[in-house]
Design an enzyme around this catalytic site. Structure first.
Site, PDB file in Angstrom:
ATOM      1  N   ASP A  87       0.845  -1.207   0.000  1.00  0.00           N
ATOM      2  CA  ASP A  87       0.000   0.000   0.000  1.00  0.00           C
ATOM      3  C   ASP A  87       0.880   1.257   0.000  1.00  0.00           C
ATOM      4  O   ASP A  87       0.365   2.377  -0.051  1.00  0.00           O
ATOM      5  CB  ASP A  87      -1.028  -0.009   1.138  1.00  0.00           C
ATOM      6  CG  ASP A  87      -0.407  -0.068   2.510  1.00  0.00           C
ATOM      7  OD1 ASP A  87       0.831  -0.203   2.609  1.00  0.00           O
ATOM      8  OD2 ASP A  87      -1.159   0.024   3.510  1.00  0.00           O
ATOM      9  N   SER A  88       2.204   1.063  -0.023  1.00  0.00           N
ATOM     10  CA  SER A  88       3.130   2.168  -0.314  1.00  0.00           C
ATOM     11  C   SER A  88       2.800   2.742  -1.696  1.00  0.00           C
ATOM     12  O   SER A  88       3.226   3.849  -2.031  1.00  0.00           O
ATOM     13  CB  SER A  88       4.584   1.684  -0.264  1.00  0.00           C
ATOM     14  OG  SER A  88       4.757   0.502  -1.032  1.00  0.00           O
ATOM     15  N   ASP A 108      -1.124  -6.025  -0.280  1.00  0.00           N
ATOM     16  CA  ASP A 108      -1.503  -5.392   0.988  1.00  0.00           C
ATOM     17  C   ASP A 108      -3.007  -5.184   1.077  1.00  0.00           C
ATOM     18  O   ASP A 108      -3.636  -4.711   0.118  1.00  0.00           O
ATOM     19  CB  ASP A 108      -0.831  -4.020   1.109  1.00  0.00           C
ATOM     20  CG  ASP A 108       0.393  -4.060   1.998  1.00  0.00           C
ATOM     21  OD1 ASP A 108       0.499  -4.977   2.846  1.00  0.00           O
ATOM     22  OD2 ASP A 108       1.250  -3.159   1.849  1.00  0.00           O
ATOM     23  N   LYS A 147      -1.280  -9.313   2.798  1.00  0.00           N
ATOM     24  CA  LYS A 147      -0.552  -8.857   3.988  1.00  0.00           C
ATOM     25  C   LYS A 147      -1.431  -7.867   4.726  1.00  0.00           C
ATOM     26  O   LYS A 147      -2.115  -7.058   4.100  1.00  0.00           O
ATOM     27  CB  LYS A 147       0.777  -8.215   3.600  1.00  0.00           C
ATOM     28  CG  LYS A 147       1.529  -7.599   4.794  1.00  0.00           C
ATOM     29  CD  LYS A 147       2.951  -7.281   4.465  1.00  0.00           C
ATOM     30  CE  LYS A 147       3.188  -5.960   3.791  1.00  0.00           C
ATOM     31  NZ  LYS A 147       2.682  -4.772   4.519  1.00  0.00           N
ATOM     32  N   GLU A 156      -1.531  -5.370   8.577  1.00  0.00           N
ATOM     33  CA  GLU A 156      -0.706  -4.825   9.647  1.00  0.00           C
ATOM     34  C   GLU A 156      -1.329  -5.054  11.019  1.00  0.00           C
ATOM     35  O   GLU A 156      -2.557  -5.001  11.157  1.00  0.00           O
ATOM     36  CB  GLU A 156      -0.519  -3.314   9.426  1.00  0.00           C
ATOM     37  CG  GLU A 156       0.170  -2.972   8.121  1.00  0.00           C
ATOM     38  CD  GLU A 156       0.365  -1.477   7.934  1.00  0.00           C
ATOM     39  OE1 GLU A 156       0.039  -0.682   8.852  1.00  0.00           O
ATOM     40  OE2 GLU A 156       0.849  -1.097   6.845  1.00  0.00           O
ATOM     41  N   GLU A 198       9.256  -3.975  10.408  1.00  0.00           N
ATOM     42  CA  GLU A 198       9.666  -2.687   9.805  1.00  0.00           C
ATOM     43  C   GLU A 198      10.201  -1.709  10.850  1.00  0.00           C
ATOM     44  O   GLU A 198       9.566  -1.481  11.894  1.00  0.00           O
ATOM     45  CB  GLU A 198       8.462  -2.064   9.060  1.00  0.00           C
ATOM     46  CG  GLU A 198       8.806  -0.708   8.447  1.00  0.00           C
ATOM     47  CD  GLU A 198       7.834  -0.238   7.379  1.00  0.00           C
ATOM     48  OE1 GLU A 198       6.942  -1.008   6.979  1.00  0.00           O
ATOM     49  OE2 GLU A 198       7.996   0.918   6.949  1.00  0.00           O
TER      50      GLU A 198
HETATM   51  O1  KIV Z   1       3.542  -1.100   1.566  1.00  0.00           O
HETATM   52  C1  KIV Z   1       4.695  -1.533   1.511  1.00  0.00           C
HETATM   53  O2  KIV Z   1       5.450  -1.295   0.557  1.00  0.00           O
HETATM   54  C2  KIV Z   1       5.145  -2.355   2.625  1.00  0.00           C
HETATM   55  C3  KIV Z   1       6.607  -2.711   2.658  1.00  0.00           C
HETATM   56  C4  KIV Z   1       7.399  -1.535   2.989  1.00  0.00           C
HETATM   57  C5  KIV Z   1       6.868  -3.835   3.574  1.00  0.00           C
HETATM   58  O3  KIV Z   1       4.378  -2.707   3.458  1.00  0.00           O
END
Ligand code: KIV
Length: 300
Positions: free
Chosen positions: A61-62, A100, A130, A132, A199
């Site tokens: 989600d970056s 994510d 993924k 959090e 992280e």
């Molecule tokens: O969103 C993302 O890119 C991440 C990584 C930095 C692990 O969660």
């Protein structure tokens, strides 16, 4: 010097590359070979990361920050994640494609979490998701895993908690925080995650967490003690203009290279140097002769 472990699912030197799976990633815990992970966000970045040999590719989600230009990850939607996941999935052949779950897609209820994880798999072609958080999200993880979807955990600096943390701040810096992280990591493992991202935390913290779980940890800003590493595509390649976290190694200055190349293109266009004969299509002689006979009507 660590040896390649050729009996593992990722193959070894000289062996054909296999398609990576979530159990394959879990099996890499304790092997000498570290798990190499990258983010990607579309077909082109997916192909590039996959051809580079990444074991796991995360549509993170970056995306919100490095692709869509938001100031944090909170605004990205399920539709955004599905759109980019599907594009990346068309380019990723070998790596495990993890996607994510965006902010608020798994927080409201267990049912909503399972439904949204299912959408990422069905519509976005994700092979795993993924999310959090620690103890607070284990009921979600259990339910998603029960639906047959592998889940990756994410602890430490979890960017979706940026407002609670008061900024993108390293975590796990006190003994109490380390205790909490170990409890959370064990809870995630018990809930069935196949791996956990750690992280932005001291290496000492990451080492203790890594030693206390049987699933592999994948670090980002957590030192060289985790079972694997992940970096954001735009950071590795010098393509994010706003900031570069201290823990990033930039392997190429592609942002600067791209700007210089595009500036050359603009100059070439401006001063008639592009396109040249080499880049130009022509009609065959017969059609060119016929074209000369076309009558163009006069404007009124
Ligand atoms: O969103 C993302 O890119 C991440 C990584 C930095 C692990 O969660």
């Amino acid at each position: 010097m660590p040896q390649d472990n050729t009996d593992k699912p990722y193959g070894g030197k000289g062996k054909p590359r296999k398609t990576m799976t979530a159990p394959g990633i879990t099996a890499m815990k304790g092997s000498n070979r570290k798990i190499a992970c990258l983010t990607a966000y579309d077909y082109a970045t997916g192909v590039t990361a996959d051809n580079a040999g990444a074991d796991l590719i995360l549509v993170g989600d970056s995306l919100a920050m490095v692709v869509l230009g938001h100031e944090d990850t909170l605004s990205v939607t399920m539709e955004d994640m599905i759109h980019h996941s599907l594009a990346a999935s068309r380019g990723v052949q070998h790596a495990l494609l993890v996607v994510d779950m965006p902010f608020m897609s798994y927080h409201v209820s267990v049912e909503q979490a399972v439904a949204n994880a299912g959408r990422l798999v069905q519509e976005g072609r994700a092979k795993a998701v993924k999310l959090e958080g620690g103890g607070a999200v284990v009921d979600r993880i259990r339910a998603i895993v029960a639906a047959g979807i592998p889940v990756m955990g994410h602890l430490g600096l979890t960017p979706q908690h940026v407002n609670r943390f008061g900024g993108f701040k390293a975590q796990g810096k006190s003994a109490a925080a380390v205790q909490q992280l170990i409890d959370d990591a064990m809870a995630l493992e018990e809930a069935g995650v196949f791996s956990i991202v750690l992280e932005a935390m001291p290496e000492e913290t990451a080492e203790l967490v890594t030693q206390n779980v049987t699933v592999p940890t994948v670090g980002i800003g957590a030192g060289n003690v985790t079972d694997g590493q992940i970096l954001v595509w735009h950071d590795v390649l010098g393509m994010f203009d706003r900031f570069t976290p201290k823990f990033v190694r930039t392997y190429a200055e592609m942002g600067k290279e791209a700007t210089a190349a595009l500036a050359r293109y603009c100059e070439d266009v401006r001063y008639h140097r592009f396109p040249t004969e080499k880049h130009t299509l022509h009609m065959n002689d017969e059609e060119a002769a016929a074209m000369k006979k076309i009558k163009i009507r006069k404007r009124k």
